[in-house]
Design a protein around this motif. Sequence first.
Motif, PDB file in Angstrom:
ATOM      1  N   ALA A 283       3.479   0.713   4.411  1.00 39.29           N
ATOM      2  CA  ALA A 283       2.976   1.893   4.835  1.00 39.29           C
ATOM      3  C   ALA A 283       1.520   1.946   4.772  1.00 39.29           C
ATOM      4  O   ALA A 283       1.162   1.407   3.482  1.00 39.29           O
ATOM      5  CB  ALA A 283       3.548   3.428   4.106  1.00 39.29           C
ATOM      6  N   ILE A 284       0.800   2.484   5.488  1.00 39.37           N
ATOM      7  CA  ILE A 284      -0.595   2.402   5.519  1.00 39.37           C
ATOM      8  C   ILE A 284      -1.235   3.021   4.205  1.00 39.37           C
ATOM      9  O   ILE A 284      -2.184   2.987   3.667  1.00 39.37           O
ATOM     10  CB  ILE A 284      -1.323   3.146   6.644  1.00 39.37           C
ATOM     11  CG1 ILE A 284      -2.801   2.895   7.111  1.00 39.37           C
ATOM     12  CG2 ILE A 284      -1.037   4.780   7.029  1.00 39.37           C
ATOM     13  CD1 ILE A 284      -3.409   3.174   8.395  1.00 39.37           C
ATOM     14  N   HIS A 285      -0.610   4.066   3.771  1.00 41.99           N
ATOM     15  CA  HIS A 285      -0.778   4.810   2.541  1.00 41.99           C
ATOM     16  C   HIS A 285      -1.123   3.723   1.177  1.00 41.99           C
ATOM     17  O   HIS A 285      -1.647   4.405   0.363  1.00 41.99           O
ATOM     18  CB  HIS A 285       0.218   6.136   2.324  1.00 41.99           C
ATOM     19  CG  HIS A 285       0.442   6.760   3.256  1.00 41.99           C
ATOM     20  ND1 HIS A 285       1.295   6.348   4.099  1.00 41.99           N
ATOM     21  CD2 HIS A 285       0.035   7.963   3.774  1.00 41.99           C
ATOM     22  CE1 HIS A 285       1.539   7.511   5.162  1.00 41.99           C
ATOM     23  NE2 HIS A 285       0.761   8.242   4.727  1.00 41.99           N
ATOM     24  N   LEU A 286      -0.195   2.802   1.313  1.00 41.48           N
ATOM     25  CA  LEU A 286      -0.205   1.944   0.257  1.00 41.48           C
ATOM     26  C   LEU A 286      -1.191   0.418   0.681  1.00 41.48           C
ATOM     27  O   LEU A 286      -0.989  -0.075   0.035  1.00 41.48           O
ATOM     28  CB  LEU A 286       1.074   1.251   0.076  1.00 41.48           C
ATOM     29  CG  LEU A 286       2.105   2.511  -0.378  1.00 41.48           C
ATOM     30  CD1 LEU A 286       3.767   1.930  -0.589  1.00 41.48           C
ATOM     31  CD2 LEU A 286       1.735   3.107  -1.506  1.00 41.48           C
ATOM     32  N   ASP A 287      -1.869   0.770   1.887  1.00 42.69           N
ATOM     33  CA  ASP A 287      -2.755  -0.574   2.324  1.00 42.69           C
ATOM     34  C   ASP A 287      -3.785   0.301   3.321  1.00 42.69           C
ATOM     35  O   ASP A 287      -3.828  -0.015   4.401  1.00 42.69           O
ATOM     36  CB  ASP A 287      -1.913  -1.499   2.948  1.00 42.69           C
ATOM     37  CG  ASP A 287      -2.804  -2.681   3.443  1.00 42.69           C
ATOM     38  OD1 ASP A 287      -3.919  -2.778   2.803  1.00 42.69           O
ATOM     39  OD2 ASP A 287      -2.405  -3.625   4.300  1.00 42.69           O
ATOM     40  N   ARG A 288      -4.685   0.934   2.604  1.00 38.97           N
ATOM     41  CA  ARG A 288      -5.521   1.624   3.316  1.00 38.97           C
ATOM     42  C   ARG A 288      -6.761   0.938   4.079  1.00 38.97           C
ATOM     43  O   ARG A 288      -7.292   1.370   4.975  1.00 38.97           O
ATOM     44  CB  ARG A 288      -6.420   2.643   2.197  1.00 38.97           C
ATOM     45  CG  ARG A 288      -5.697   3.808   1.698  1.00 38.97           C
ATOM     46  CD  ARG A 288      -5.109   4.776   2.638  1.00 38.97           C
ATOM     47  NE  ARG A 288      -4.586   6.023   1.978  1.00 38.97           N
ATOM     48  CZ  ARG A 288      -4.054   7.106   2.499  1.00 38.97           C
ATOM     49  NH1 ARG A 288      -4.289   7.202   3.516  1.00 38.97           N
ATOM     50  NH2 ARG A 288      -3.535   7.972   1.949  1.00 38.97           N
ATOM     51  N   ALA A 289      -6.843  -0.455   3.613  1.00 39.02           N
ATOM     52  CA  ALA A 289      -7.653  -1.026   4.254  1.00 39.02           C
ATOM     53  C   ALA A 289      -7.074  -1.948   5.391  1.00 39.02           C
ATOM     54  O   ALA A 289      -8.189  -2.554   6.182  1.00 39.02           O
ATOM     55  CB  ALA A 289      -8.243  -2.237   3.352  1.00 39.02           C
ATOM     56  N   VAL A 290      -6.076  -1.632   5.883  1.00 39.14           N
ATOM     57  CA  VAL A 290      -5.285  -2.584   6.721  1.00 39.14           C
ATOM     58  C   VAL A 290      -5.762  -2.263   8.185  1.00 39.14           C
ATOM     59  O   VAL A 290      -6.054  -3.013   9.078  1.00 39.14           O
ATOM     60  CB  VAL A 290      -3.876  -2.365   7.026  1.00 39.14           C
ATOM     61  CG1 VAL A 290      -3.494  -0.847   7.369  1.00 39.14           C
ATOM     62  CG2 VAL A 290      -3.076  -3.270   8.084  1.00 39.14           C
ATOM     63  N   SER A 291      -6.505  -1.108   8.488  1.00 39.17           N
ATOM     64  CA  SER A 291      -7.056  -0.704   9.833  1.00 39.17           C
ATOM     65  C   SER A 291      -8.418  -1.235  10.035  1.00 39.17           C
ATOM     66  O   SER A 291      -8.737  -1.747  10.950  1.00 39.17           O
ATOM     67  CB  SER A 291      -7.003   0.756   9.711  1.00 39.17           C
ATOM     68  OG  SER A 291      -5.796   1.332  10.078  1.00 39.17           O
ATOM     69  N   ALA A 292      -8.927  -1.425   8.822  1.00 37.41           N
ATOM     70  CA  ALA A 292     -10.457  -1.921   9.136  1.00 37.41           C
ATOM     71  C   ALA A 292     -10.627  -3.499   8.847  1.00 37.41           C
ATOM     72  O   ALA A 292     -11.341  -4.364   9.355  1.00 37.41           O
ATOM     73  CB  ALA A 292     -11.501  -1.387   8.049  1.00 37.41           C
ATOM     74  N   GLU A 293      -9.646  -4.054   7.783  1.00 36.61           N
ATOM     75  CA  GLU A 293      -9.648  -5.446   7.561  1.00 36.61           C
ATOM     76  C   GLU A 293      -8.795  -6.343   8.393  1.00 36.61           C
ATOM     77  O   GLU A 293      -8.764  -7.570   8.118  1.00 36.61           O
ATOM     78  CB  GLU A 293      -9.673  -5.396   6.233  1.00 36.61           C
ATOM     79  CG  GLU A 293     -10.808  -4.876   5.255  1.00 36.61           C
ATOM     80  CD  GLU A 293     -10.664  -4.846   3.946  1.00 36.61           C
ATOM     81  OE1 GLU A 293      -9.818  -5.597   3.508  1.00 36.61           O
ATOM     82  OE2 GLU A 293     -11.328  -4.490   3.154  1.00 36.61           O
ATOM     83  N   GLY A 294      -7.791  -5.642   8.934  1.00 33.06           N
ATOM     84  CA  GLY A 294      -6.585  -6.153   9.485  1.00 33.06           C
ATOM     85  C   GLY A 294      -5.306  -6.799   8.662  1.00 33.06           C
ATOM     86  O   GLY A 294      -5.667  -6.504   7.511  1.00 33.06           O
ATOM     87  N   LEU A 295      -4.226  -6.798   9.216  1.00 33.52           N
ATOM     88  CA  LEU A 295      -3.268  -7.129   8.536  1.00 33.52           C
ATOM     89  C   LEU A 295      -3.095  -8.493   8.093  1.00 33.52           C
ATOM     90  O   LEU A 295      -3.312  -9.601   8.768  1.00 33.52           O
ATOM     91  CB  LEU A 295      -1.836  -6.871   9.394  1.00 33.52           C
ATOM     92  CG  LEU A 295      -0.576  -6.994   8.845  1.00 33.52           C
ATOM     93  CD1 LEU A 295      -0.226  -5.884   7.857  1.00 33.52           C
ATOM     94  CD2 LEU A 295       0.475  -6.904   9.924  1.00 33.52           C
ATOM     95  N   LYS A 296      -2.909  -8.618   6.597  1.00 34.55           N
ATOM     96  CA  LYS A 296      -2.716  -9.990   6.144  1.00 34.55           C
ATOM     97  C   LYS A 296      -1.522 -10.119   5.531  1.00 34.55           C
ATOM     98  O   LYS A 296      -0.707  -9.363   4.799  1.00 34.55           O
ATOM     99  CB  LYS A 296      -3.777 -10.165   5.035  1.00 34.55           C
ATOM    100  CG  LYS A 296      -5.185  -9.864   5.628  1.00 34.55           C
ATOM    101  CD  LYS A 296      -6.265 -10.062   4.297  1.00 34.55           C
ATOM    102  CE  LYS A 296      -7.563 -10.165   4.728  1.00 34.55           C
ATOM    103  NZ  LYS A 296      -8.101  -8.821   5.458  1.00 34.55           N
ATOM    104  N   LEU A 297      -0.706 -11.055   6.163  1.00 38.11           N
ATOM    105  CA  LEU A 297       0.782 -11.385   6.056  1.00 38.11           C
ATOM    106  C   LEU A 297       0.844 -12.624   5.010  1.00 38.11           C
ATOM    107  O   LEU A 297       0.621 -13.776   5.789  1.00 38.11           O
ATOM    108  CB  LEU A 297       1.737 -11.181   7.063  1.00 38.11           C
ATOM    109  CG  LEU A 297       1.621  -9.843   7.880  1.00 38.11           C
ATOM    110  CD1 LEU A 297       2.538 -10.126   9.352  1.00 38.11           C
ATOM    111  CD2 LEU A 297       2.394  -8.988   7.055  1.00 38.11           C
ATOM    112  N   ASP A 298       1.644 -12.676   4.016  1.00 34.61           N
ATOM    113  CA  ASP A 298       2.094 -14.117   3.174  1.00 34.61           C
ATOM    114  C   ASP A 298       3.576 -14.195   3.740  1.00 34.61           C
ATOM    115  O   ASP A 298       4.305 -13.505   3.743  1.00 34.61           O
ATOM    116  CB  ASP A 298       2.090 -13.645   1.834  1.00 34.61           C
ATOM    117  CG  ASP A 298       2.445 -14.973   0.938  1.00 34.61           C
ATOM    118  OD1 ASP A 298       3.602 -15.129   1.086  1.00 34.61           O
ATOM    119  OD2 ASP A 298       1.653 -15.536   0.349  1.00 34.61           O
ATOM    120  N   LYS A 299       3.488 -15.542   4.181  1.00 35.12           N
ATOM    121  CA  LYS A 299       4.851 -15.912   4.808  1.00 35.12           C
ATOM    122  C   LYS A 299       6.087 -15.840   4.148  1.00 35.12           C
ATOM    123  O   LYS A 299       7.185 -15.480   4.468  1.00 35.12           O
ATOM    124  CB  LYS A 299       4.554 -17.361   5.547  1.00 35.12           C
ATOM    125  CG  LYS A 299       3.729 -17.453   6.611  1.00 35.12           C
ATOM    126  CD  LYS A 299       3.569 -18.911   7.161  1.00 35.12           C
ATOM    127  CE  LYS A 299       2.665 -19.045   8.396  1.00 35.12           C
ATOM    128  NZ  LYS A 299       2.478 -20.440   8.734  1.00 35.12           N
TER     129      LYS A 299
END
Length: 439
Positions: free
Chosen positions: A163-179
């Motif tokens: 949820a975006i509430h637990l990753d506030r930076a995702v919209s500005a810094e982009g989604l980072k996924l660990d495989k």
Amino acid sequence: MSAPHRLDRGHTDDLMTFLAASPTPYHAVANAAERLEKAGFRQVSETDAWDAETAEGSASGSGGKYVLRGGAIIAWYVPESAAPHTPYRIVGAHTDSPNLRVKPLPDTGAHGWRQVAVEIYGGPLMNSWLDRDLGLAGRLTLRDGSTRLVNVDRPLLRVPQLAIHLDRAVSAEGLKLDKQRHMQPIWGLGNDVRDGDLIAFLEEESGLGAGQVTGWDLMTHSVEAPAYLGRDKELVAGPRMDNLLSVHAGVAALTAVAGGSELPYIPVLAAFDHEENGSQSDTGADGPLLGGILERSVFARGGSYEDRARAFAGTVCLSSDTGHAVHPNYAERHDPTHHPRVNGGPILKVNVNNRYATDGSGRAVWAAACEKAGVPFQSFVSNNSMPCGTTIGPITAARHGIKTVDIGVAILSMHSVRELCGADDPHLLANALVAFLQG
């Protein structure tokens, strides 16, 4: 010789059916084989001795043949006029697509969630797999050595996004996924994760007894059906267009030309597995499958090594794979003078560093086929500042000494769980392949 018929939007309708029914390479080749059987082709075994009838068809010379191996299929039709040294015309493609594949120990979970352990296959756009309803399909190997296809084509798994509430930076810094940490799907609840649960579930789904499955090759797929898209339904959205679109077109083209007695070439479809991870397998383009079958066909028809060399020297392969349409939001990522558009016809792919196998003489072969079919075509080259992908084309050319030309259909969202193409391009490609196979 003119084309026996013109493929149209009905071909695209059928492509959508083929995509939906082919969630794995094993299903794709089974569906291709079923279509070939309806057109009079018959399967031959690699473990049998091949004679002239095996290689050519029936005693009257009618009918084609095909070989199945895992997720690959090679099919061919020998016209009555063919000699042992007659060259081949090959449509090459691949059956695999990037996805999430089940690990050897599939049962895992944490914090009350039951999960399936998966490994990343190929180079998927991982974000496209998030929050999708996923099914599970593949091949089960039984205790007696036989195999069974399985397809749970309903919402079974899901990779939930944070949820975006637990990753506030995702919209500005982009989604980072660990495989490893972020891509394991959930499929239920429970604190007691028991080894064998997933396989036991699939045995029940397949009507098998407990403990019958001793091996598996399983992968996830989106259960959302392919669909026309847009105001005028000019586009098609669907899974695995890279590269089942080409496999489907190749089957349609081969069945369209089979039956011709005066063909100057022997038409072939070669659909390989494992292109997305380098083609180095017994069912990949870098393996011996294609060369072995073509050689056996020559020798079974009474040919010599000299006939084999002559046949290969005159052979041409079209490596058909999807390519990149110009993206309206990222046009700067494309070469400024080469902007392939959807519904503009298939593309000729060129790279002077041999990431594609096309050269000038190959371009002439492709141009002649498109002209004969009345099909427009476009050219694609990569932006010099961007790395270029590759295909089975250079592998086929180098391994077999066969002139190879890279072509395909321009799409958007390549390697996404759901890709996008023009609704006219699939049948334009198929018509060009018919003309190519006819010579």
